[in-house]
Design a protein around this motif. Structure first.
Motif, PDB file in Angstrom:
ATOM      1  N   CYS A   1     -33.711 -22.256  17.101  1.00 12.44           N
ATOM      2  CA  CYS A   1     -33.596 -22.199  18.525  1.00 12.44           C
ATOM      3  C   CYS A   1     -32.549 -23.037  19.046  1.00 12.44           C
ATOM      4  N   GLN A   2     -32.207 -24.221  18.536  1.00 12.52           N
ATOM      5  CA  GLN A   2     -31.011 -24.960  18.682  1.00 12.52           C
ATOM      6  C   GLN A   2     -29.808 -24.337  18.787  1.00 12.52           C
ATOM      7  N   HIS A   3     -29.642 -23.072  17.986  1.00 13.57           N
ATOM      8  CA  HIS A   3     -28.519 -22.385  17.864  1.00 13.57           C
ATOM      9  C   HIS A   3     -28.224 -21.495  18.803  1.00 13.57           C
ATOM     10  N   VAL A   4     -29.245 -20.878  19.418  1.00 14.66           N
ATOM     11  CA  VAL A   4     -29.374 -19.970  20.703  1.00 14.66           C
ATOM     12  C   VAL A   4     -29.152 -20.983  21.821  1.00 14.66           C
ATOM     13  N   VAL A   5     -29.507 -22.339  21.895  1.00 20.09           N
ATOM     14  CA  VAL A   5     -29.114 -23.193  23.042  1.00 20.09           C
ATOM     15  C   VAL A   5     -27.627 -23.672  23.037  1.00 20.09           C
ATOM     16  N   GLY A   6     -27.161 -23.866  21.848  1.00 17.56           N
ATOM     17  CA  GLY A   6     -25.935 -24.381  21.411  1.00 17.56           C
ATOM     18  C   GLY A   6     -24.810 -23.362  21.874  1.00 17.56           C
TER      19      GLY A   6
ATOM     20  N   PRO B   1     -31.246 -36.062  12.648  1.00 19.10           N
ATOM     21  CA  PRO B   1     -30.121 -35.568  12.595  1.00 19.10           C
ATOM     22  C   PRO B   1     -29.926 -34.338  13.761  1.00 19.10           C
ATOM     23  N   LEU B   2     -28.871 -34.414  14.349  1.00 22.44           N
ATOM     24  CA  LEU B   2     -28.864 -33.249  15.312  1.00 22.44           C
ATOM     25  C   LEU B   2     -27.859 -32.190  14.756  1.00 22.44           C
ATOM     26  N   ILE B   3     -28.577 -30.894  14.411  1.00 23.03           N
ATOM     27  CA  ILE B   3     -27.881 -30.039  13.331  1.00 23.03           C
ATOM     28  C   ILE B   3     -26.710 -29.185  14.408  1.00 23.03           C
ATOM     29  N   CYS B   4     -27.187 -29.219  15.687  1.00 24.37           N
ATOM     30  CA  CYS B   4     -26.186 -28.306  16.295  1.00 24.37           C
ATOM     31  C   CYS B   4     -25.652 -29.169  17.663  1.00 24.37           C
ATOM     32  N   PRO B   5     -24.651 -29.855  17.508  1.00 20.29           N
ATOM     33  CA  PRO B   5     -24.103 -30.627  18.550  1.00 20.29           C
ATOM     34  C   PRO B   5     -24.002 -30.147  20.085  1.00 20.29           C
ATOM     35  N   ALA B   6     -23.622 -28.890  19.748  1.00 20.47           N
ATOM     36  CA  ALA B   6     -23.089 -28.242  21.166  1.00 20.47           C
ATOM     37  C   ALA B   6     -24.582 -28.434  22.052  1.00 20.47           C
ATOM     38  N   ALA B   7     -25.776 -28.454  21.368  1.00 24.00           N
ATOM     39  CA  ALA B   7     -27.156 -28.503  22.305  1.00 24.00           C
ATOM     40  C   ALA B   7     -27.463 -29.770  22.955  1.00 24.00           C
ATOM     41  N   SER B   8     -26.440 -30.908  22.831  1.00 21.68           N
ATOM     42  CA  SER B   8     -26.524 -32.033  23.185  1.00 21.68           C
ATOM     43  C   SER B   8     -25.723 -32.235  24.555  1.00 21.68           C
TER      44      SER B   8
ATOM     45  N   HIS C   1     -27.711 -23.663  32.844  1.00 21.18           N
ATOM     46  CA  HIS C   1     -27.990 -24.198  31.399  1.00 21.18           C
ATOM     47  C   HIS C   1     -29.179 -23.861  30.713  1.00 21.18           C
ATOM     48  N   VAL C   2     -28.803 -23.704  29.401  1.00 23.80           N
ATOM     49  CA  VAL C   2     -29.741 -22.972  28.718  1.00 23.80           C
ATOM     50  C   VAL C   2     -30.837 -24.178  28.079  1.00 23.80           C
ATOM     51  N   LEU C   3     -31.904 -24.001  28.751  1.00 25.47           N
ATOM     52  CA  LEU C   3     -33.035 -25.057  28.357  1.00 25.47           C
ATOM     53  C   LEU C   3     -33.775 -24.814  26.995  1.00 25.47           C
ATOM     54  N   GLY C   4     -33.742 -23.619  26.432  1.00 22.10           N
ATOM     55  CA  GLY C   4     -34.378 -23.351  25.119  1.00 22.10           C
ATOM     56  C   GLY C   4     -34.199 -21.784  24.708  1.00 22.10           C
ATOM     57  N   ALA C   5     -35.028 -21.358  24.151  1.00 25.59           N
ATOM     58  CA  ALA C   5     -35.139 -19.909  23.744  1.00 25.59           C
ATOM     59  C   ALA C   5     -36.388 -19.151  23.580  1.00 25.59           C
ATOM     60  N   PHE C   6     -36.627 -17.953  24.020  1.00 20.75           N
ATOM     61  CA  PHE C   6     -37.848 -17.082  23.613  1.00 20.75           C
ATOM     62  C   PHE C   6     -37.551 -16.530  22.164  1.00 20.75           C
ATOM     63  N   CYS C   7     -38.458 -16.622  21.321  1.00 19.00           N
ATOM     64  CA  CYS C   7     -37.926 -16.296  19.988  1.00 19.00           C
ATOM     65  C   CYS C   7     -39.318 -15.651  19.181  1.00 19.00           C
ATOM     66  N   ALA C   8     -39.022 -14.621  18.164  1.00 22.29           N
ATOM     67  CA  ALA C   8     -39.992 -14.210  17.305  1.00 22.29           C
ATOM     68  C   ALA C   8     -39.480 -14.280  16.027  1.00 22.29           C
ATOM     69  N   PHE C   9     -40.347 -14.612  15.043  1.00 31.49           N
ATOM     70  CA  PHE C   9     -39.850 -14.671  13.673  1.00 31.49           C
ATOM     71  C   PHE C   9     -40.785 -13.888  12.465  1.00 31.49           C
TER      72      PHE C   9
END
Length: 415
Positions: free
Chosen positions: A88-93, A8-15, A134-142
């Protein structure tokens, strides 16, 4: 192993279709690991004192790790996860940074399986845009424990993300440049081949014209030597031997008649003065008288009257060659010549058709391409070449039962 397509796609805005198209065009998805990105994620882990840092690219149903440090197996080897394991999908969305102190208490991600699968509790991610935004992805740390990310932490993350975004843009630009270079090389190779083919055609045409000119010179030399010269020699010998003046004049008059006949054959005055239709009538009558071949004509007088002189000459020359061909090789008893108006590629044209009742053409001559020399024995190769130079077409129909139809079409200047 790739994630299931039904994930499932959690964040539709990323599509967003435009973003996904930009991501696919970048060529970054599923690209191999690179030291430049691994250095950046390594710096992020050390500078921020976190166990894991990732450069992720978010596709429609998965996130791909361009670089990752501290990610558990099997995801580290797979270099991707389904979106059910993606913050990261939320960063993109949203197209904005995502900063989470404790994911277990944040309604945006509290249900995300990455909390258990990866042990993600604290997360900070920054967008990675392309030149079009266009936001292609994210640079993240956790981190595996709650954390209040400081302003300095986020500044470090943004700086490293800017470098990563620049590297991604560079690789996408290089890919487009390579594609354009390949396209240009292919276009140059194609054009080079076309120019070579055109050069070969021109060389073949020049050779064909030269061969035709040589053959015509040889024929004229034979006529001059075997007939006209002999007549003049006969007149000279008659006078030298004291023969009658009338006999000498007879030789000379025959020589004059032969020279006129030869001139008329090469360029009949009727063609210049009255046009193609009367010239074809003259050619038909002359062939019948000299060789006994029954030749009939059916010519469009109106078309003949408006033909440019160069086109009329070309059609007459072609008709004479085809008529001679039927006489010499086809053993024909009759030939019908037809001149009429036609079209060629939607433009006005003149059509000359010769039908004979002879033995027909060999299959090799009928089917030979324009540059094939198989038809030389029947004079078709050179004629085909000239017709192509004139911008026209030459078609041959030779049924198995005998006879042949040759259709020649030449373009006309539009009114």
């Amino acid at each position: 192993m790739a994630p299931a397509e039904s994930e499932p796609l959690i964040c539709p805005a990323a599509s967003d279709p435009k973003r996904l198209a930009a991501l696919a065009e970048s060529g970054l998805l599923d690209s191999p690991p690179e030291e430049a990105f691994d250095r950046l994620t390594g710096f992020a882990a050390r500078l921020l004192n976190v166990p894991a840092a990732v450069v992720s690219l978010v596709a429609e149903r998965r996130q791909f790790f361009k670089s990752a440090v501290g990610v558990p197996e099997p995801w580290a080897t797979r270099r991707e996860t389904p979106l059910s394991l993606s913050f990261c999908q939320h960063v993109v969305g949203d197209g904005a940074p995502l900063v989470i102190t404790d994911a277990r208490e944040d309604p945006r991600v509290a249900g995300n399986a990455a909390i258990l699968e990866f042990g993600v509790v604290a997360y900070a991610g920054v967008p990675l845009p392309d030149p079009e935004g266009h936001v292609l992805g994210a640079f993240c740390a956790f981190d595996g424990k709650p954390r209040n990310w400081s302003a300095d932490d986020l500044a470090v993350l943004r700086s490293l993300a800017a470098v990563a975004a620049a590297e991604l843009r560079l690789r996408a630009a290089n890919r487009r440049l390579n594609q354009e270079n390949d396209r240009l090389e292919a276009a140059v190779a194609k054009r080079t081949a076309e120019l070579k083919a055109a050069s070969d055609d021109l060389r073949a045409a020049a050779e064909a014209v030269q061969n035709a000119a040589n053959a015509e010179r040889d024929r004229l030399a034979r006529v001059l030597h075997d007939h006209l010269q002999q007549l003049l020699v006969g007149a000279k010998m008659t006078l030298a031997a004291g023969g009658s003046r009338e006999d000498a004049i007879g030789f000379i008059e025959e020589a004059i008649a032969e020279s006129r006949s030869l001139a008329a054959e090469l360029s009949p005055p009727v063609l210049r003065s009255r046009g193609l239709a009367p010239a074809l009538d003259w050619l038909a009558n002359r062939t019948t008288e000299r060789h006994g071949l029954a030749v009939t004509t059916d010519c469009d007088a109106a078309l003949s009257a408006r033909l440019p002189s160069v086109t009329a000459a070309a059609l007459f020359e072609a008709g004479r060659e085809l008529l001679l061909n039927a006489l010499k090789h086809a053993s024909a008893r009759s030939v019908a010549i037809c001149l009429s108006a036609a079209e060629l590629d939607g433009s006005p044209a003149a059509e000359l058709i010769l039908r004979d009742d002879g033995c027909g053409f060999p299959a090799a001559d009928v089917n030979a391409p324009d540059d094939d020399e198989a038809a030389d024995g029947f004079g078709l190769s050179t004629l085909r070449q000239r017709v192509t130079e004139w911008g026209g077409t030459l078609a041959i129909d030779s049924p198995a039962g005998g006879g042949a139809v040759v259709q020649l079409v030449l373009p006309l200047p539009e009114d």
